[in-house]
Design an enzyme around this catalytic site. Sequence first.
Site, mmCIF file in Angstrom:
data_model
loop_
_atom_site.group_PDB
_atom_site.id
_atom_site.type_symbol
_atom_site.label_atom_id
_atom_site.label_comp_id
_atom_site.label_asym_id
_atom_site.label_seq_id
_atom_site.Cartn_x
_atom_site.Cartn_y
_atom_site.Cartn_z
ATOM 1 C CG ASN A 11 33.771 15.747 11.584
ATOM 2 O OD1 ASN A 11 34.938 15.530 11.918
ATOM 3 N ND2 ASN A 11 33.200 15.160 10.547
ATOM 4 C CD1 TRP A 12 36.385 20.759 15.203
ATOM 5 C CD2 TRP A 12 38.274 20.476 16.370
ATOM 6 N NE1 TRP A 12 36.238 21.428 16.399
ATOM 7 C CE2 TRP A 12 37.381 21.265 17.138
ATOM 8 C CE3 TRP A 12 39.528 20.170 16.916
ATOM 9 C CZ2 TRP A 12 37.724 21.761 18.403
ATOM 10 C CZ3 TRP A 12 39.863 20.660 18.176
ATOM 11 C CH2 TRP A 12 38.965 21.452 18.911
ATOM 12 C CE LYS A 13 33.985 17.170 7.719
ATOM 13 N NZ LYS A 13 33.297 17.273 6.440
ATOM 14 C CG HIS A 99 32.000 11.642 8.122
ATOM 15 N ND1 HIS A 99 32.386 12.015 6.861
ATOM 16 C CD2 HIS A 99 31.422 12.736 8.684
ATOM 17 C CE1 HIS A 99 32.049 13.287 6.673
ATOM 18 N NE2 HIS A 99 31.462 13.745 7.771
ATOM 19 C CD GLU A 101 34.489 14.222 4.865
ATOM 20 O OE1 GLU A 101 35.208 14.169 5.889
ATOM 21 O OE2 GLU A 101 33.783 15.218 4.582
ATOM 22 C CD GLU A 170 27.349 14.487 8.683
ATOM 23 O OE1 GLU A 170 27.526 15.594 9.190
ATOM 24 O OE2 GLU A 170 28.283 13.727 8.361
ATOM 25 N N GLY A 176 30.156 19.972 3.054
ATOM 26 C CA GLY A 176 31.273 20.778 2.579
ATOM 27 C C GLY A 176 31.012 21.485 1.261
ATOM 28 C CB SER A 216 26.357 23.190 4.142
ATOM 29 O OG SER A 216 27.277 22.647 3.206
ATOM 30 N N GLY A 237 30.803 20.518 10.279
ATOM 31 C CA GLY A 237 32.180 20.405 9.808
ATOM 32 C C GLY A 237 32.828 21.780 9.739
ATOM 33 N N GLY A 238 32.846 22.348 8.538
ATOM 34 C CA GLY A 238 33.543 23.613 8.269
ATOM 35 C C GLY A 238 33.284 24.698 9.314
HETATM 36 P P1 PGA Z 1 30.172 20.462 6.720
HETATM 37 O O1 PGA Z 1 30.539 18.980 7.185
HETATM 38 O O2 PGA Z 1 29.458 21.125 7.869
HETATM 39 O O3 PGA Z 1 31.491 21.103 6.396
HETATM 40 O O4 PGA Z 1 29.281 20.334 5.523
HETATM 41 C C1 PGA Z 1 29.645 18.209 7.956
HETATM 42 C C2 PGA Z 1 30.252 16.860 8.247
HETATM 43 O O5 PGA Z 1 30.952 16.311 7.376
HETATM 44 O O6 PGA Z 1 30.071 16.299 9.342
#
Ligand code: PGA
Length: 259
Positions: A11-13, A99, A101, A170, A176, A216, A237-238
Amino acid sequence: MTTRTPLIAGNWKLNKGGEDGCELAAAVARAAEKAPHVSVVVSPPFTALAAVAHTLSEEKSRVEVAAQNLYPKDSGAFTGEISAPMILTAGAKWVILGHSERRQYFAESNAFIREKIAAALAAGLRPIACIGETLAEREAGKTLDVVFEQLDSFADLFTKDPGFGVIAYEPVWAIGTGKVATPEQAEEVHAAIRSRLREKQGEKVAEQTLVLYGGSVKGSNAKELLGCPNIDGALVGGASLEPAGFAEIIAAAEALSAS
Ligand code: PGA
């Protein structure tokens, strides 16, 4: 890890929205070549969706593309929005929905997320539906209440074509933050999600729906997490922004599923 084919989704956000997205996708394609037992998905921002899909098809890669959102109408006067059919036209086959966010910053409710998941399924776009509790909810002992409420708000939509839709658990406190859930913490919720699916949506949905873990995930913890019986992959994500780190996660899934 189970008999379900594992899925590693990046997930590149709000990152890699141009040529840099195509470069990252090409690197992911090379990593995926070494992992024939793993499905791999990348999720660029809308601006890079078609270009990344094009890059991957030029590379003849198995890596598929996901959008990060959609609006649950096919067309019309909805300035700034993107529909499921448009995402398919851009060459993506997946969409990440619900998600945390989006729930947190854009006030998306369970009801609205259900509409989006229904729109994705109606168009033939595979949803990765995200659920998870906040730290306050976990500390109040409400993890499963929250997770089940989110899950029950859409899971009946998965009965029509079991296995087409995917769930990502999640925990919000692990996204994050570098604070990963322990494999025991994650597996406990994953097993509960599987049981809830069995109870409410039947055996087929419970057995065929992939439940990814997200929060994470990185090369150093992927093996432990992915080794849990009810964890079918990861939403990353990251660590998905770094080709080498993402390749490590894909390799961990491959080692577990090929063995
Ligand atoms: P993260 O994000 O791996 O940076 O914790 C995961 C996500 O939001 O899908």
